[in-house]
Design an enzyme around this catalytic site. Structure first.
Site, PDB file in Angstrom:
ATOM      1  CG  LEU C  74       4.111   7.182  92.320  1.00 28.38           C
ATOM      2  CD1 LEU C  74       3.946   8.730  92.912  1.00 28.38           C
ATOM      3  CD2 LEU C  74       5.569   6.869  92.095  1.00 28.38           C
ATOM      4  CB  CYS C 131       3.242  13.256  93.714  1.00 26.23           C
ATOM      5  SG  CYS C 131       5.034  12.252  93.634  1.00 26.23           S
ATOM      6  N   GLY C 266      13.573   3.183  80.475  1.00 24.93           N
ATOM      7  CA  GLY C 266      12.573   2.652  81.108  1.00 24.93           C
ATOM      8  C   GLY C 266      11.806   1.868  80.265  1.00 24.93           C
TER       9      GLY C 266
END
Lengths: 303, 256, 303, 256
Positions: C74, C131, C266
């Site tokens: 990230l 996360c 994606g």
């Protein structure tokens, strides 16, 4: 250079670390046209229950990208026929170990099969705990650590052979299930079973499988399987039989290096009936090429 | 010991029969010698995203030239891949698979519907009795029809009525009052249901060739089962394996 | 025949049901060489945190069979730069909706980003709850239903835009997480995030990724994604954005028929930068060919 | 607006240079016109199990014939697939990608190690200053070496000492006392580390071409980053994107 390919899984010696994934190989008879079963480390049979199971309606399988989904529904002839027919058949191949995969709808079902097998000449039992626990509203035994520990204990109380608990990957934390099985006294673990998947036929506007969902297998899922084998190898002391999308020797070695003491080959048998022997051969060649004297030296070597 | 083989074989010819239907000849001594009418082979894709073999029925067997003919419809990526191959290319094949038809009867009625027509061709050539062929098509695109004429009388039904009897194969049989002492049939399940009902009505023996999605193709995985009337001797449930015990069953053996 | 491709996701109208999966498309600038961003239903941005994130060491990605695993970590420039640079950039494409993906290491991190975005001209927020929750020992928010409901509530209290909760597939029961998000007030759900995977380089005897594990994406995982979208569609009332391995229009339609109101593309962008437009076009053609006047008529049509 | 294209192009030649190393020429006007030395292209596999494009450096640019030369090593299934293709086949390609080398200096030292050698060839042709080429090989398999001789003095190092200086490229540069005012280098990271250290020691400018596993190839996915000395203007962390900001960086920009 001679390479030792023998492995010892919970006290049972295999001539090499390769077996087949339950359900993809029957009891070996059909594949014996292509594979000398004596060459396999072990044959893991199709799941057998206390009574015959009809299985699911068709279509039972569908191809997916780099894999397949199946919902056979554990069709099997029941333990009596199995003991009369399949075990004697496999005993013709003295070099290969016999692992009987056991399934059930309730703990009692499993117990009946395990007790029935106690005096049969089989080497190990593999307990498929991905079956829905009918009494508990259908959640699989393998998705609840308490149920995993409980069923493992029951199996160990009755089994005369070493017990391999086969874990479901459809869980939040695979190490929790592995530890529960170890706590219940499991002699070994095998993973992963299939990931629950679904395919829709958009032209027919229907599910590809009569059962709607099915178990996803094949090389598509290998990264998930290798990850879980690695995590479990860090979490428990008992040996691991790794599986999930093995197509070649390199794939098998990934599992070994992640911490598996042996591997199972499943979907690849449909793509190449000779794959098991090719994998055994390729693993041996890898060891020779890399100066590895004993395949066991590679187990868990990547940390 | 089994006569099954798995190997890479050479494609000796690949032609488009009609829209979406192709005819492939492959050369292999073992396959050509061992194959029987009503059996099938499994073809493997080169494309790695498609792992399962495609079962294709045997349309013709040329033992002299050691070749097999496979006529197939392009239904997905796998058969599309095959259709793009050319003479001289090699393709991986396993076979021959399944039981095949039992050659019997004095006056046979061969019934093929759609892509169930190809296996009837080798059967028509192999039967040494009077042969009548009833072929069911969607429309006037009568692929393979003319190839049957050397072996017997050919009757046609079309869904749109453009040729022959308007309707299905049973409509044609009734309209043309086709007589015989045995039926051999291959086609979609609804057609086979109709054939089974007709055979029962007329008290005729009927061999039906069934189809189902397959994985292993050799009877190990239990994907391609059909419901059997009696408990099956192998599975010990009322399921027979189409790839191994079939694809050909006597009508009374199976529930459709 | 004219087909309506417009969809309404939690009160926000998209010109068509296709967006991109967060992290695969940056903020669109790089792909604008190949794709007119105005043609997309929405652009979902790379995840943004309250402060810049360095991300993981390399290698960050590895190819797998029919997919890939990634552990980018990230990496992002932080909300201030994002608001100054990326939002104005995307505002140049008035026909496409802007969905900002939000990530954090603690609930406070998420809250800061959402509050900072309150007065920015973005259409929707997508909250990445895969996360690790640092304060809770690193288990992902999205793997604990209580945490899912709690963080959803916090987001809803602060957000001025509709909130999409992006669910992790690495759970035992995806419907439990979906219901928790709905209970927390989520306006929509997006699923699936990546499956945790691992690859080992057997020749180098090392992990393929510096991070050891990474998120598995691509067509390999599509059956798992379709299954979860179907299960969630049966369990909640809020709209679903489906994703996981979409490579073509047929794949997208699988998700729609399983119950998704829109889809994200994606990994396929890496294989074919034009894929998004090809999917939109192919879905439209499917509708025309099958006499479907409104793409919304296909949502959840397979049950 | 960018000059990147993605399209299927024709392979005009495919030859094996040496064991495991192949040379492919592809024809495309846009690619040939836009490409610069030090840039790369992404090649896509046909095999569906391999979805990610393979970044391959540009070895030569022939604007006259509108072709590009790609010299690559077979390291996996993807490059193996390429190596089995033939002249006349088409291949999907995206490019040109990356920044390429900045042409500068009066006396240049070009350093290539292993599969980092190919991009040095087009650079050697493009520089209009004195060129010295230092090539590092494992052994006496000196692929591409002779192709450099028209453009400058060629010095060789081999790990096994079979040809030229025994050791690495820096050993050769010291032994032969190669002088210059700028270094251009491409090769494995350990070599680039050595080059960076040498450049600092000698106070030389150095352009280094880096390598990393890539996914998108255009700067979107942030897979192929390298550590930068300063906070990067795009990422706002100390990471630069090799595919987009690179692959060529000044030595002092990056941490190796």
């Amino acid at each position: 250079m001679s390479v030792n390919m023998k492995v010892n899984i919970a006290g049972v010696e295999w001539n090499n670390p390769v077996t087949v994934a339950s359900g993809t190989f029957g009891s070996g008879a059909e594949y014996s046209d292509f594979v000398d079963l004596n060459q396999l480390g072990a044959v893991t049979t199709k799941g057998v229950a206390n009574v015959p199971w009809q299985g699911n309606p068709t279509p039972r399988i569908a191809e997916t990208y780099g894999g397949m989904i199946n919902a056979i529904g554990l069709q099997n002839p029941g333990i009596d026929v199995f003991a009369k027919r399949d075990i004697p058949y496999l005993k013709q191949f003295p070099d290969t170990r016999i692992i009987v995969n056991v399934c059930g709808r309730s703990i009692e079902d499993y117990c009946e099969v395990v007790e029935r097998l106690a005096d049969e000449p089989v080497d190990m039992l593999e307990i498929n705990i991905s079956c829905p626990n009918v009494k508990e509203g259908g959640i699989a035994f393998g998705q609840d650590p308490k149920a995993v520990e409980a069923i493992t204990k029951e199996m160990k109380q009755r089994a005369k052979q070493p017990v391999i608990m086969k874990l479901s990957p459809n869980v939040t934390d695979i190490t929790e299930m592995a530890k529960a099985a170890e706590a219940g006294g499991a002699d070994a673990l095998s993973l992963i079973n299939t990931l629950t998947g679904m395919k829709i036929d958009v032209n027919r506007k229907t599910f590809a499988l009569a059962n709607k969902t099915g178990g996803l297998s094949g090389p598509a899922i290998k990264p998930v399987a290798v990850r879980m084998v690695y995590q479990v190898a860090q979490a428990v002391q008992i040996p691991i039989i790794g599986m999930g999308g093995i197509m070649c020797a390199e794939d098998a070695l990934e599992f070994i290096m992640a911490g598996a003491s042996a591997v199972s080959i499943g979907t690849a048998n449909f793509h190449n009936p000779n794959v098991t022997l090719e994998v055994i051969d390729g693993m041996k060649q890898f060891c020779e090429k890399n100066g590895v004297k004993d395949i066991n030296d590679l187990v868990g070597c990547v940390k | 010991m089994s006569d099954k083989v798995i190997k890479n074989v050479v494609i000796t010819s690949m032609v488009k029969v009609t829209d979406g239907i192709y005819s492939m000849w492959i050369k292999d001594k073992d396959l050509a010698c061992n194959a029987k009418p009503g059996q099938f082979v499994s073809l493997y894709c080169k494309e790695g995203s498609q792992l399962l073999p495609r079962p294709i029925s045997i349309c013709e067997i040329d033992r002299e030239n050691e070749t097999l003919r496979l006529v197939y419809r392009v239904v997905g990526k796998g058969t599309k891949e095959f259709s793009k191959m050319n003479a001289g290319d090699t393709i991986r094949v396993m076979g021959p698979l399944g039981n095949g038809f039992t050659l019997e009867g004095k006056k046979a009625i061969l019934i093929g519907g759609g892509i169930g027509i190809p296996p009837m061709l080798e059967l028509a050539k192999s039967l040494d009795c009077e042969v009548q062929v009833v072929l069911g098509y969607r429309n006037n695109d009568l692929f393979l029809k003319d190839e049957f004429t050397p072996y017997g009388k050919v009757i046609v039904s079309t869904e749109d009525g453009s040729v022959g009897t308007k309707g299905n194969v049973i409509d044609a049989i009734r309209e043309k009052d086709v007589q015989g002492d045995i039926i051999f049939a291959c086609g979609p399940t609804p057609m086979l249901r109709g054939v089974k009902a007709y055979a029962q009505e007329k008290g005729l023996k009927a061999q039906l060739s069934l189809e189902e999605k397959m994985a292993c193709g050799i009877g190990a995985c239990l994907a391609c089962v059909c419901q059997s009337k009696e408990v099956d001797s192998h599975t010990h449930v009322k399921n027979k394996r189409i790839c191994k015990d079939g694809p050909v069953f006597y009508a009374e053996e199976v529930e459709l």
